[in-house]
Design a protein around this motif. Structure first.
Motif, PDB file in Angstrom:
ATOM      1  N   TYR A 131      16.632  -9.638  -1.116  1.00 39.84           N
ATOM      2  CA  TYR A 131      16.648  -8.830  -2.325  1.00 39.84           C
ATOM      3  C   TYR A 131      15.492  -7.848  -2.291  1.00 39.84           C
ATOM      4  N   VAL A 132      15.708  -6.685  -2.855  1.00 36.22           N
ATOM      5  CA  VAL A 132      14.644  -5.692  -2.962  1.00 36.22           C
ATOM      6  C   VAL A 132      14.671  -5.107  -4.373  1.00 36.22           C
ATOM      7  N   ALA A 133      13.571  -4.478  -4.759  1.00 34.42           N
ATOM      8  CA  ALA A 133      13.558  -3.714  -6.007  1.00 34.42           C
ATOM      9  C   ALA A 133      13.595  -2.255  -5.601  1.00 34.42           C
ATOM     10  N   MET A 134      14.522  -1.478  -6.160  1.00 37.30           N
ATOM     11  CA  MET A 134      14.631  -0.060  -5.788  1.00 37.30           C
ATOM     12  C   MET A 134      14.264   0.810  -6.977  1.00 37.30           C
ATOM     13  N   LYS A 135      13.308   1.687  -6.745  1.00 35.81           N
ATOM     14  CA  LYS A 135      12.882   2.567  -7.841  1.00 35.81           C
ATOM     15  C   LYS A 135      13.425   3.967  -7.591  1.00 35.81           C
ATOM     16  N   PHE A 136      14.102   4.515  -8.570  1.00 41.03           N
ATOM     17  CA  PHE A 136      14.592   5.899  -8.529  1.00 41.03           C
ATOM     18  C   PHE A 136      13.883   6.686  -9.618  1.00 41.03           C
ATOM     19  N   LEU A 137      13.831   7.983  -9.452  1.00 46.47           N
ATOM     20  CA  LEU A 137      13.279   8.805 -10.534  1.00 46.47           C
ATOM     21  C   LEU A 137      14.204   8.709 -11.733  1.00 46.47           C
ATOM     22  N   LEU A 164      -1.727  -0.017   1.679  1.00 43.37           N
ATOM     23  CA  LEU A 164      -2.621  -1.035   1.123  1.00 43.37           C
ATOM     24  C   LEU A 164      -2.017  -2.428   1.254  1.00 43.37           C
ATOM     25  N   ASP A 165      -2.880  -3.366   1.406  1.00 46.74           N
ATOM     26  CA  ASP A 165      -2.419  -4.744   1.465  1.00 46.74           C
ATOM     27  C   ASP A 165      -3.247  -5.518   0.445  1.00 46.74           C
ATOM     28  N   HIS A 166      -2.687  -5.702  -0.737  1.00 39.64           N
ATOM     29  CA  HIS A 166      -3.429  -6.371  -1.802  1.00 39.64           C
ATOM     30  C   HIS A 166      -2.449  -7.136  -2.672  1.00 39.64           C
ATOM     31  N   ALA A 167      -2.930  -8.303  -3.149  1.00 43.96           N
ATOM     32  CA  ALA A 167      -2.038  -9.144  -3.955  1.00 43.96           C
ATOM     33  C   ALA A 167      -1.543  -8.419  -5.198  1.00 43.96           C
ATOM     34  N   GLY A 168      -2.285  -7.407  -5.669  1.00 44.55           N
ATOM     35  CA  GLY A 168      -1.887  -6.715  -6.891  1.00 44.55           C
ATOM     36  C   GLY A 168      -0.943  -5.557  -6.649  1.00 44.55           C
ATOM     37  N   ILE A 169      -0.601  -5.298  -5.383  1.00 47.08           N
ATOM     38  CA  ILE A 169       0.265  -4.154  -5.100  1.00 47.08           C
ATOM     39  C   ILE A 169       1.557  -4.620  -4.435  1.00 47.08           C
ATOM     40  N   CYS A 170       2.630  -4.077  -4.936  1.00 50.13           N
ATOM     41  CA  CYS A 170       3.946  -4.445  -4.440  1.00 50.13           C
ATOM     42  C   CYS A 170       4.142  -3.888  -3.019  1.00 50.13           C
ATOM     43  N   THR A 171       4.675  -4.701  -2.117  1.00 48.00           N
ATOM     44  CA  THR A 171       4.898  -4.224  -0.746  1.00 48.00           C
ATOM     45  C   THR A 171       6.043  -3.214  -0.721  1.00 48.00           C
ATOM     46  N   VAL A 172       5.806  -2.083  -0.080  1.00 49.50           N
ATOM     47  CA  VAL A 172       6.863  -1.065   0.028  1.00 49.50           C
ATOM     48  C   VAL A 172       7.561  -1.236   1.369  1.00 49.50           C
ATOM     49  N   TYR A 173       8.907  -1.390   1.338  1.00 43.04           N
ATOM     50  CA  TYR A 173       9.648  -1.584   2.585  1.00 43.04           C
ATOM     51  C   TYR A 173      10.151  -0.263   3.163  1.00 43.04           C
ATOM     52  N   ASP A 174      10.518   0.660   2.272  1.00 41.18           N
ATOM     53  CA  ASP A 174      11.289   1.792   2.757  1.00 41.18           C
ATOM     54  C   ASP A 174      11.274   2.905   1.708  1.00 41.18           C
ATOM     55  N   ILE A 175      11.348   4.153   2.175  1.00 35.41           N
ATOM     56  CA  ILE A 175      11.622   5.232   1.230  1.00 35.41           C
ATOM     57  C   ILE A 175      12.835   5.996   1.757  1.00 35.41           C
ATOM     58  N   GLY A 176      13.585   6.594   0.907  1.00 33.41           N
ATOM     59  CA  GLY A 176      14.778   7.287   1.389  1.00 33.41           C
ATOM     60  C   GLY A 176      15.332   8.227   0.337  1.00 33.41           C
ATOM     61  N   GLU A 177      16.389   8.890   0.694  1.00 33.30           N
ATOM     62  CA  GLU A 177      17.013   9.829  -0.239  1.00 33.30           C
ATOM     63  C   GLU A 177      18.514   9.598  -0.223  1.00 33.30           C
ATOM     64  N   SER A 178      19.109   9.570  -1.384  1.00 29.94           N
ATOM     65  CA  SER A 178      20.553   9.395  -1.454  1.00 29.94           C
ATOM     66  C   SER A 178      21.090  10.457  -2.410  1.00 29.94           C
ATOM     67  N   GLU A 179      22.406  10.409  -2.659  1.00 28.20           N
ATOM     68  CA  GLU A 179      22.979  11.379  -3.610  1.00 28.20           C
ATOM     69  C   GLU A 179      22.363  11.198  -4.985  1.00 28.20           C
ATOM     70  N   GLU A 180      21.893   9.985  -5.268  1.00 33.58           N
ATOM     71  CA  GLU A 180      21.307   9.691  -6.579  1.00 33.58           C
ATOM     72  C   GLU A 180      19.832  10.065  -6.652  1.00 33.58           C
ATOM     73  N   GLY A 181      19.287  10.549  -5.558  1.00 33.95           N
ATOM     74  CA  GLY A 181      17.885  10.977  -5.563  1.00 33.95           C
ATOM     75  C   GLY A 181      17.020  10.157  -4.619  1.00 33.95           C
ATOM     76  N   TYR A 229      14.372   7.410  -3.441  1.00 34.42           N
ATOM     77  CA  TYR A 229      14.114   6.048  -3.887  1.00 34.42           C
ATOM     78  C   TYR A 229      13.026   5.384  -3.054  1.00 34.42           C
ATOM     79  N   ILE A 230      12.427   4.353  -3.648  1.00 35.47           N
ATOM     80  CA  ILE A 230      11.510   3.485  -2.913  1.00 35.47           C
ATOM     81  C   ILE A 230      12.128   2.096  -2.947  1.00 35.47           C
ATOM     82  N   ALA A 231      12.175   1.423  -1.800  1.00 36.07           N
ATOM     83  CA  ALA A 231      12.617   0.019  -1.786  1.00 36.07           C
ATOM     84  C   ALA A 231      11.367  -0.840  -1.625  1.00 36.07           C
ATOM     85  N   MET A 232      11.199  -1.776  -2.581  1.00 40.17           N
ATOM     86  CA  MET A 232       9.972  -2.585  -2.597  1.00 40.17           C
ATOM     87  C   MET A 232      10.322  -4.064  -2.629  1.00 40.17           C
ATOM     88  N   ALA A 233       9.290  -4.879  -2.460  1.00 40.67           N
ATOM     89  CA  ALA A 233       9.490  -6.326  -2.545  1.00 40.67           C
ATOM     90  C   ALA A 233      10.040  -6.664  -3.929  1.00 40.67           C
TER      91      ALA A 233
END
Ligand SMILES: Nc1ncnc2c1ncn2[C@@H]1O[C@H](COP(=O)(O)OP(=O)(O)OP(=O)(O)O)[C@@H](O)[C@H]1O
Ligand SMILES: [Mg+2]
Length: 386
Positions: free
Chosen positions: A85-91, A115-132, A134-138
């Motif tokens: 599972y990932v969390a995906m953030k779109f504008l 950054l590698d810190h317990a307070g920051i969500c790990t970012v797996y991927d960034i990309g662009e789709s028809e919907e704009g 996005y960032i895919a995160m933990a």
């Protein structure tokens, strides 16, 4: 696949994606990021059992919306290549066409990925789709952020803010010292003035961040003493007169009686100062900022009530509660002109809370904003020194 990830898929990843048993997305099915129908979201199991096709963005199957803020909308999704599972953030839809917002989202992802810190969500991927973009995160299983925040501060994030702010202090002090040396060696230059202005601003910002983090992280109440609030407010009003004159407005202070509170003078002073300085910043040229202090007997004992009213544009009704959130500023253009960071009212809100009080804002009939700061008054009204 509809989405274009910035990371190329390996051969085996492509095969995995094709092998996923979910049916492909129809061209009509798409995320509601601009026009288009709203995403029909239900709990994972419900959607999977009902056999609804998951919306597919590149290798990600969108499952449900899990949150939304000023800048983006976050969905729970499943990365079908890696089976996680990932969390995906779109504008958010209103920002989806803004190049500036797009650049900020990508900058956020790049900064977090370094950054590698317990307070920051790990970012797996960034990309662009028809919907704009996005960032895919933990994706972290658990309660909604709102519910977590209601229970108390996210200690690791606050700790991170506090650590970063603290670490920034020494290099900033060194830049200031080096600047002094450069002025001596090379003489005065407008470039030095500019550097000094910016370092001063950074210094102030770091100081405010530290105050905010400390107020959030410390369970113990700050050191309190008995102070005459009327005298403190009167001093602040005197201090800001020059700023008010520069902005062609005036500050009028009215207080009918002495008003004593049990408080931390530095914190109360900073809250009062920020509220009054905001009013000076926004009130229309030629108008007055009115500051009124009353000591009242309410159902929960005595209260000091400070009202600061201006004749500025006020704040859109829907955003009134948001202005007390850290870094929240109303309207990009206005704020760029005002040059604020968006921390003053967040600090004022916490200061009010640690003093058993509250702070609220209301638009005034006829225009302008009124900010009301309520603090618990001292139990007896004996005069004391400030
Ligand atoms: N008197 C006011 N009239 C209109 N808008 C206001 C007023 N006071 C605050 N605001 C809005 O609320 C936002 C948050 O205020 P806050 O004091 O937290 O931040 P700031 O003044 O922008 O920055 P900082 O206080 O950190 O220098 C402001 O950016 C502004 O958009
Ligand atoms: Mg402010």
């Amino acid at each position: 696949m509809k989405g274009k990830s910035t990371r190329e898929l390996t051969g085996s990843e492509k095969t995995e994606a094709v092998r996923d048993e979910r049916p492909p997305v129809s061209s009509a099915a798409h995320l509601q990021m601009g026009e288009g129908p709203p995403l029909e979201m239900g709990p994972t199991s419900e959607r999977e059992q009902s056999g609804h096709p998951a919306r597919q963005i590149g290798p990600y199957s969108i499952i449900a919306e899990i949150g939304r803020g000023g800048m983006g909308v976050v969905y729970q999704a499943r990365d079908v290549r890696l089976g996680r599972y990932v969390a995906m953030k779109f504008l958010s839809p209103q920002l989806s066409h803004s190049e500036e917002a797009k650049a900020r989202l990508l900058a956020e992802a790049r900064a977090a990925s370094t950054l590698d810190h317990a307070g920051i969500c790990t970012v797996y991927d960034i990309g662009e789709s028809e919907e704009g973009v996005y960032i895919a995160m933990a994706y972290y299983e658990g309660q909604a952020l709102d519910a977590i925040l209601e229970r108390g501060p996210l200690t690791s994030q606050r700790q991170l803010i506090s650590d970063i702010s603290h670490e920034m202090r020494s290099p900033l002090a060194r830049v200031n010292a080096t600047l002094g040396v450069a002025r001596q060696r090379l003489g005065q230059d407008v470039v030095f003035d500019r550097i000094e202005r910016d370092t001063d601003r950074l210094n102030e910002m770091v100081g405010r961040l530290l105050t905010l983090a400390r107020l959030d992280m410390t369970a113990a109440s700050p050191e309190m003493s008995r102070i005459a609030l009327d005298a403190l407010v009167s001093e602040v009003v005197a201090d800001v007169q020059f700023e008010a004159e520069e902005r062609d407005c005036r500050v009028e202070f009215a207080c009918e009686q002495n008003c004593y509170i049990e408080a931390n003078p530095a914190l109360v002073r900073s809250a009062v100062e920020d509220i009054i300085r905001n009013a000076i910043r926004y009130t229309v040229s030629g108008t007055a900022v009115e500051v009124r202090l009353e000591c009242r007997q309410g159902s929960n004992g005595h209260h000091a009530v400070l009202r600061v009213s201006d004749r500025g544009p006020g704040v859109p009704q829907a955003e009134l509660a948001n202005i007390f959130r850290p870094f929240y500023r109303v309207g990009q253009a206005r704020d760029r002109k005002s040059g604020g960071v968006g921390l003053g009212l967040a600090i004022a809100e916490r200061v009010a809370r640690v003093h058993g009080g509250s702070v609220q804002a209301e638009n005034r009939p006829g225009g302008g904003l009124e900010v009301v700061l309520t603090l618990a008054a001292a139990k007896t009204a004996m005069p004391v020194q400030t």
